[in-house]
Design a protein around this motif. Structure first.
Motif, mmCIF file in Angstrom:
data_model
loop_
_atom_site.group_PDB
_atom_site.id
_atom_site.type_symbol
_atom_site.label_atom_id
_atom_site.label_comp_id
_atom_site.label_asym_id
_atom_site.label_seq_id
_atom_site.Cartn_x
_atom_site.Cartn_y
_atom_site.Cartn_z
ATOM 1 N N PRO A 15 0.816 -1.229 0.000
ATOM 2 C CA PRO A 15 0.000 0.000 0.000
ATOM 3 C C PRO A 15 0.841 1.266 0.000
ATOM 4 N N SER A 16 2.008 1.228 0.690
ATOM 5 C CA SER A 16 2.866 2.427 0.688
ATOM 6 C C SER A 16 3.315 2.738 -0.733
ATOM 7 N N LEU A 17 3.668 1.681 -1.479
ATOM 8 C CA LEU A 17 4.136 1.885 -2.853
ATOM 9 C C LEU A 17 2.999 2.403 -3.735
ATOM 10 N N ILE A 18 1.850 1.729 -3.656
ATOM 11 C CA ILE A 18 0.735 2.103 -4.543
ATOM 12 C C ILE A 18 0.281 3.533 -4.244
ATOM 13 N N PHE A 19 -0.028 3.799 -2.968
ATOM 14 C CA PHE A 19 -0.513 5.139 -2.632
ATOM 15 C C PHE A 19 0.578 6.182 -2.838
ATOM 16 N N GLY A 20 1.795 5.788 -2.575
ATOM 17 C CA GLY A 20 2.906 6.715 -2.751
ATOM 18 C C GLY A 20 3.055 7.109 -4.210
ATOM 19 N N VAL A 21 3.048 6.126 -5.104
ATOM 20 C CA VAL A 21 3.221 6.417 -6.535
ATOM 21 C C VAL A 21 2.050 7.242 -7.045
ATOM 22 N N LEU A 22 0.825 6.854 -6.648
ATOM 23 C CA LEU A 22 -0.352 7.602 -7.096
ATOM 24 C C LEU A 22 -0.282 9.055 -6.633
ATOM 25 N N ALA A 23 0.074 9.233 -5.355
ATOM 26 C CA ALA A 23 0.142 10.598 -4.813
ATOM 27 C C ALA A 23 1.253 11.381 -5.495
ATOM 28 N N ASN A 24 2.404 10.749 -5.661
ATOM 29 C CA ASN A 24 3.536 11.447 -6.279
ATOM 30 C C ASN A 24 3.205 11.878 -7.701
ATOM 31 N N ILE A 25 2.629 10.957 -8.482
ATOM 32 C CA ILE A 25 2.316 11.270 -9.884
ATOM 33 C C ILE A 25 1.258 12.366 -9.949
ATOM 34 N N THR A 26 0.239 12.230 -9.132
ATOM 35 C CA THR A 26 -0.841 13.217 -9.158
ATOM 36 C C THR A 26 -0.310 14.608 -8.820
ATOM 37 N N PHE A 27 0.440 14.690 -7.714
ATOM 38 C CA PHE A 27 0.942 16.017 -7.324
ATOM 39 C C PHE A 27 1.947 16.535 -8.335
ATOM 40 N N ALA A 28 2.751 15.637 -8.905
ATOM 41 C CA ALA A 28 3.730 16.089 -9.905
ATOM 42 C C ALA A 28 3.015 16.647 -11.137
ATOM 43 N N LEU A 29 1.956 15.967 -11.575
ATOM 44 C CA LEU A 29 1.213 16.446 -12.754
ATOM 45 C C LEU A 29 0.513 17.765 -12.443
ATOM 46 N N LEU A 30 0.022 17.887 -11.214
ATOM 47 C CA LEU A 30 -0.639 19.141 -10.843
ATOM 48 C C LEU A 30 0.363 20.295 -10.820
ATOM 49 N N LEU A 31 1.598 19.991 -10.362
ATOM 50 C CA LEU A 31 2.623 21.053 -10.369
ATOM 51 C C LEU A 31 2.928 21.489 -11.795
ATOM 52 N N ILE A 32 2.917 20.517 -12.715
ATOM 53 C CA ILE A 32 3.147 20.863 -14.134
ATOM 54 C C ILE A 32 1.973 21.704 -14.640
ATOM 55 N N PHE A 33 0.768 21.272 -14.216
ATOM 56 C CA PHE A 33 -0.433 21.980 -14.670
ATOM 57 C C PHE A 33 -0.402 23.443 -14.220
ATOM 58 N N TYR A 34 0.035 23.620 -12.964
ATOM 59 C CA TYR A 34 0.068 24.984 -12.405
ATOM 60 C C TYR A 34 1.431 25.640 -12.598
ATOM 61 N N ARG A 35 2.150 25.201 -13.636
ATOM 62 C CA ARG A 35 3.501 25.691 -13.849
ATOM 63 C C ARG A 35 3.524 27.227 -13.953
ATOM 64 N N GLY A 36 4.471 27.820 -13.268
ATOM 65 C CA GLY A 36 4.608 29.270 -13.344
ATOM 66 C C GLY A 36 3.746 30.020 -12.337
ATOM 67 N N SER A 37 2.775 29.347 -11.738
ATOM 68 C CA SER A 37 1.912 30.044 -10.768
ATOM 69 C C SER A 37 2.524 29.950 -9.367
ATOM 70 N N ILE A 54 2.439 7.647 6.897
ATOM 71 C CA ILE A 54 3.751 8.272 7.124
ATOM 72 C C ILE A 54 4.699 7.958 5.967
ATOM 73 N N GLY A 55 4.631 6.730 5.474
ATOM 74 C CA GLY A 55 5.476 6.332 4.342
ATOM 75 C C GLY A 55 5.175 7.188 3.120
ATOM 76 N N VAL A 56 3.882 7.406 2.868
ATOM 77 C CA VAL A 56 3.485 8.189 1.689
ATOM 78 C C VAL A 56 3.900 9.646 1.853
ATOM 79 N N VAL A 57 3.580 10.230 3.010
ATOM 80 C CA VAL A 57 3.913 11.647 3.235
ATOM 81 C C VAL A 57 5.432 11.839 3.247
ATOM 82 N N GLY A 58 6.135 10.913 3.898
ATOM 83 C CA GLY A 58 7.589 11.015 3.995
ATOM 84 C C GLY A 58 8.268 10.953 2.639
ATOM 85 N N GLY A 59 7.673 10.236 1.694
ATOM 86 C CA GLY A 59 8.294 10.084 0.370
ATOM 87 C C GLY A 59 7.803 11.105 -0.631
ATOM 88 N N LEU A 60 6.846 11.934 -0.202
ATOM 89 C CA LEU A 60 6.192 12.848 -1.133
ATOM 90 C C LEU A 60 7.162 13.891 -1.721
#
Lengths: 711, 325
Positions: free
Chosen positions: B119-141, B198-204
């Motif tokens: 679960p740490s891997l699955i939720f971690g990867v999902l969270a990381n990808i989602t937030f990374a894509l959102l950062l790209i989406f909001y690029r420059g803001s 904690i694993g997910v947040v720590g790796g975020l």
């Protein structure tokens, strides 16, 4: 896609609901393990052995001393420590023999005694715990449909305890395959032990396929004789009164041969189900569940013989409420749950939540738990008092000391010069300060090798070490100037080594070389600096340190000793010449050899606790204080906390089977747990609000981006 | 592809033999069989006879690598190295020096490790990808700058702090989950929520920044501009096209660690009282149990190689242009 999301949400809520019940959200125990007379405790590392012939550590004894019972035990309440029969029907009768085998009178001189024979009788009507090994049909074949790993799901049976079970265990101690840590020691005492051991080794070599039980039962040990089903005798070499203390240790607990036979199944061995992990005893509990990686559960032994809570104790036992359960049948609890808890922080927090009944106090939580009054008295903080937590303190029967290698050319030897150098160092290494800084005040500076609670220790002003302390409005350490004067008499005026004309350099060997020990080692250097002596710390790993000690290559070192039994012999033997580590491979790590001390030791070790024995011990202590082969160091003080529902707590540093005396008030525990563990939800709502607030600007920017043109 | 897989599997053998030799040499440079025996037998009353007996019963009384007292091939195979290594090559891990069956221990302890790691891997990867894509989406803001600042802050904090702080706030102050412990079956959910969170947040912090780099590189490519010109929304482009095309580096990072997940995490398992495999090897090193050390190093190497092979195979699944010959 939306269906998938819906399914995921449903599954999540199902999981969430399955994890919910009317109990506190943070309760680590299942409902089956709640609200009864259950002791909740923990272990930090899995025990190496649960076989009483092999186990010798406190974490192993925490389990097996509740399952296995030896012949004798230490009275739970009486002080000084007093042995009483446990599986024995009475205390042993000892008869003495000369070399020709002729029985000697009781008042014979110790020197004339060639053998002592212990006549032992055991209690009738004692049965082993329920166990499948007592179904002999299971020895050859397990049920075809049984593929589990719970041996208690097999048909259970029991049988009566006999003297054969004690004899079988003594044979197991001698068997080279068992590798008992006390085999070497017992070979020195029990007649025929060594011969039996050699025969077993030869048999094992000649007939490797021979079953262990057959092999052990095919030979007898000359010094151990069965008289009848309830009587047997053990003959030992010479006179060794402390032998009865060994008979009170789990090493000598009875072992049914059927257990060895049952666990020899290859299927069980593949599953790690062995006698080393699943004990079979007569004690108040049996090990119902053993997952050394997660938890171990002791359950009340339904076959436990009659044993009752003591009706007499020490002077203050009644005032302390320690006789409230007097006369009640033991054990007073139904179950003991040991959970794996490797780190001290979660253990401490769970103790404060009421999920552990008692706790030690780590340095991290010391200030939170303990306060000192203006008079220096130890007490609990208001927070702890408010929670109804109690504090128990006891000076342990242990010594932590710094030793000089007496074989060393500089600090060792028995010349006046060397002696004065050691005495000077003894004065300047301030153990009061050490205890205050590094032990949070949990220790008593040692005045001699014998800790409090052991016969031979003299408390108060009469027991002070005049080499190091003086009496001036109380006990004080002798001034540094005295040490400097001694150092000058030793030939090192102002700490200068005349052979180099530079400050004297001494070497301290330690395996404590990590960052945590830096402060401690710096403190030690400062102590030597008081004499202008330069201390060089030689940090090394465990293996090399042990090797240096074995070979006598160290100069100074730190070491410790925990009492095996409450007799001064168990401490004074640490300075007995024939135990010198580098010379004879014994436990005398300082390699101290003093003919006068040795002669006194030989006399003292076989004596009863009489004023004559005390006088001899006093002389021995005087000799060692003068020779100063050790800086006597300190005796640690154990602090433990326990909740209000945890009753009958009494420090007994010799007894390992204390769990059966503990009582629990489950209603009180439930009340406190409910009070302390109410979930707090509002921060979650705040977090949600913050998240929503963050979404607003995100949505605004999203709309802006969506409406913007590419160029 | 079959030929490729077979060839790669054949490479495994020399690698494993090399790893085994290295483990053996490193272990016995630090510990002698006498040291091992003394460690197992304890500190009190240990005689040399007891040490010799311990060694003889476990086969540590032989020479390490070369037996001068034997004749012919026996000089090589009547040694500690040969006797302790040959079983490994047929995956017979044997018993630990403490007498416990290693396979039974591993099979018991791997499940709690997996219960945390998967679960740490699955939720971690999902969270990381989602937030990374959102950062790209909001690029420059300022949302991107704020996000990056939080990422760097999260990266700068020690993993141990997340554990202690998580236990303190969620387990102790809010009293929402057990501070530590484990239970089998469905009851495990209560115990794994906190370590997984904690694993997910720590790796975020590091995870989001890593994926952001991948996606930034991808989003600069021509097909993104084409998609935009065709009128696709930014979110559609990012989550449908950029994500798909960035799968190869994502898979490289994930698939290779899949087989190793069961090895567990030392610190997380220690603090949460999880009965996993995280501390199995380190405990064995502390107690000088060579049987466990060699088995775990061997198993770790084997699984790592398998992980690399799986990564190669997974490339062919996400990118039809990749062929394994």
């Amino acid at each position: 896609m939306s269906k998938l999301i819906t399914h995921a949400i449903v599954i999540f809520f199902l999981l969430f609901l399955s994890a919910c019940s009317d109990k506190a959200l943070n309760n680590p125990y299942s409902q089956a393990d709640e609200n009864g007379k259950i002791i909740y405790t923990a272990f930090s590392e899995r025990p190496k052995h649960l076989d009483p012939a092999k186990a010798y550590s406190s974490n192993e004894y925490a389990i097996i001393a509740q399952v296995y019972e030896p012949l004798f035990q230490y009275h739970y309440l009486k002080r000084p420590y007093q042995l009483e029969p446990l599986l024995a029907a009475s205390m042993p009768t000892v008869t003495y023999f000369n070399h020709e085998g002729v029985q000697l009178p009781v008042d014979v001189l110790d020197a004339d005694i060639a053998y002592s024979e212990y006549q032992l009788s055991i209690r009738p009507e004692v049965h082993f715990q329920p166990h499948p090994s007592f179904n002999e049909g299971l020895h050859t074949k397990l049920p075809a449909d049984w593929k589990g790993d719970d041996v208690y799901s097999l048909p259970l049976s029991t049988r009566q305890l006999t003297s054969d079970d004690f004899i079988y265990q003594i044979k197991r101690l001698a068997d080279p395959v068992t590798q008992s840590p006390i085999a070497g020691l017992m070979a020195k005492y029990i007649v025929g032990f060594t011969e039996f051991s050699k025969k077993q080794a030869a048999l094992k070599k000649q007939h490797p396929a021979l079953r262990k039980t057959q092999r052990l039962q095919s030979e007898s040990m000359w010094g151990v004789k069965r008289i009848d089903a309830l009587h047997f005798s053990i003959r030992i070499k010479g006179k060794y009164p402390q032998f009865v203390n060994w008979l009170a240790m789990p090493f000598f607990a009875p072992m049914p041969w059927e257990a060895d036979e049952f666990y020899s199944h290859s299927y069980l061995q593949k599953k790690n189900i062995s006698l080393d992990w699943f004990p079979v005893g007569t004690g108040p509990y049996y090990l119902r569940e053993n997952n050394p990686n997660r938890r171990m559960v002791l359950a009340k032994n339904p076959n436990f013989h009659d044993e009752f809570y003591p009706t007499q104790g020490a002077k203050d036992s009644r005032e302390k409420g320690l006789l409230n359960d007097a006369g009640k049948k033991l054990p007073l609890t139904d179950k003991v749950i040991f959970s794996l808890e490797k780190e001290s922080i979660p253990y401490w927090n769970k103790f404060l939540q009421g999920y552990y009944d008692s706790s030690g106090i780590s340095s991290d939580s010391f200030d939170q738990a303990v306060s000192f009054s203006a008079a220096g008295e130890v007490g609990l903080t208001q927070d702890m008092v408010g929670r109804g937590i109690g504090l128990q303190t006891a000076v342990t029967t242990s010594s932590y000391y710094m030793g000089f290698n007496m074989l060393d050319k500089v600090v060792g030897g028995y010349t006046e010069k060397a002696k004065k150098l050691r005495q000077a160092i003894s004065i300047v290494v301030d153990y009061e300060e050490y205890i205050s800084i590094f032990q949070n005040g949990r220790g008593v500076p040692a005045q001699s090798i014998i800790p409090p609670g052991i016969f031979g220790h003299i408390a108060g002003n009469k027991g002070i070490n005049p080499t190091v302390y003086t009496l001036q409005n109380g006990l004080i350490r002798r001034p540094v100037d005295d040490a400097k004067a001694l150092l000058a008499e030793a030939g090192y005026a102002n700490g200068i080594d005349p052979s180099t004309a530079k400050p004297l350099v001494l070497y301290f060997d330690t395996m404590d070389s990590g960052p945590d020990s830096k402060a401690r080692l710096n403190w030690l250097r400062k102590q030597f600096n008081k004499l202008n002596i330069q201390l060089v710390v030689r940090g090394t790993d465990y293996n090399r340190f042990q090797e240096k000690m074995r070979n006598g290559n160290s100069q100074m070192f730190m070491w410790g000793w925990n009492a095996d039994y409450p007799d001064p012999e168990n401490f004074l033997f640490l300075l007995y010449g024939k135990n010198a580590k580098a010379v004879h491979g014994g436990e005398n790590a300082a390699n101290y050899q003093n003919a006068q001390f040795d002669a006194l030791f030989e006399t003292m070790s076989t004596m009863d606790n009489t004023p004559q024995r005390q006088a001899i011990i006093n002389r021995m202590i005087d000799i060692t204080r003068d020779d100063a082969p050790w800086l006597w160091g300190f005796h640690p003080k154990a602090f433990s906390l326990h909740h209000a529902w945890y009753k009958n707590v009494n420090p007994n540093l010799m007894a390992n089977n204390k769990t059966k005396y503990i009582n629990i008030d489950p209603t009180l525990r439930q009340h406190y747990q409910a009070t302390w563990n109410k979930p707090v939800y509002w921060p979650l709502a705040v977090l949600l609000l913050i998240f929503i607030c963050l979404l607003m600007p995100a949505y605004v920017i999203y709309r802006r981006i969506e409406r913007s043109t590419a160029l | 592809m079959i030929n490729y897989i077979l060839r790669r599997l054949l490479y495994v053998l020399p690698v494993l033999v090399g790893v085994n030799i290295l483990t053996f040499v490193l272990f016995f440079v630090v510990n002698t069989p006498d040291d091992m025996a003394r460690m197992q037998l304890g500190d009190k009353y240990v005689s040399q006879a007891a040490v010799d007996n311990w060694k003889a019963q476990r086969g540590y009384d032989l020479p390490l690598l070369w037996n001068e007292q034997e004749q012919g091939f026996a000089k090589a195979y009547k040694t500690i190295f040969f006797e302790k290594s040959v079983g490994l090559l047929v995956f017979d891990l044997g018993a630990s020096d403490n007498g416990r069956d290693i396979v039974a221990d591993i099979s018991q302890r791997m499940w709690p490790s997996l219960a945390i790691a998967i679960p740490s891997l699955i939720f971690g990867v999902l969270a990381n990808i989602t937030f990374a894509l959102l950062l790209i989406f909001y690029r420059g803001s300022y949302l991107e700058f704020g996000g990056l600042f939080i990422c760097i802050t999260l990266m700068s904090i020690s993993g141990l702090f997340y554990i202690i702080a998580g236990q303190y706030f969620i387990g102790k102050l809010l009293v929402l989950t057990p501070i530590s412990g484990y239970a089998p079956g469905m009851d495990a959910v209560r115990f794994i929520i906190l370590p997984v969170l904690i694993g997910v947040v720590g790796g975020l912090g590091s995870g989001v920044r890593w994926y952001r780099t991948l996606f930034l590189e991808e989003s600069a490519k021509d097909y993104v501009r084409t998609a935009k010109a065709k009128g696709l929304s930014d979110l559609q482009i990012l989550f449908k096209h950029v994500l798909k095309n960035a799968m190869i580096p994502i898979l490289t990072g994930i698939v290779v660690i899949l087989p190793l997940l069961f090895m567990g995490s030392l610190i997380t398992e220690s603090f949460f009282g999880i009965p996993g495999l995280g501390s199995y090897t380190i405990d064995a090193i502390s107690s000088q149990d060579f049987a466990i050390v060699r088995s775990m190093v061997f198993l770790g190497s084997f699984l790592y190689i398998i992980g690399l092979l799986l990564t190669d195979i997974s490339y062919t699944l996400v990118d039809p242009r990749v062929r394994l010959d």
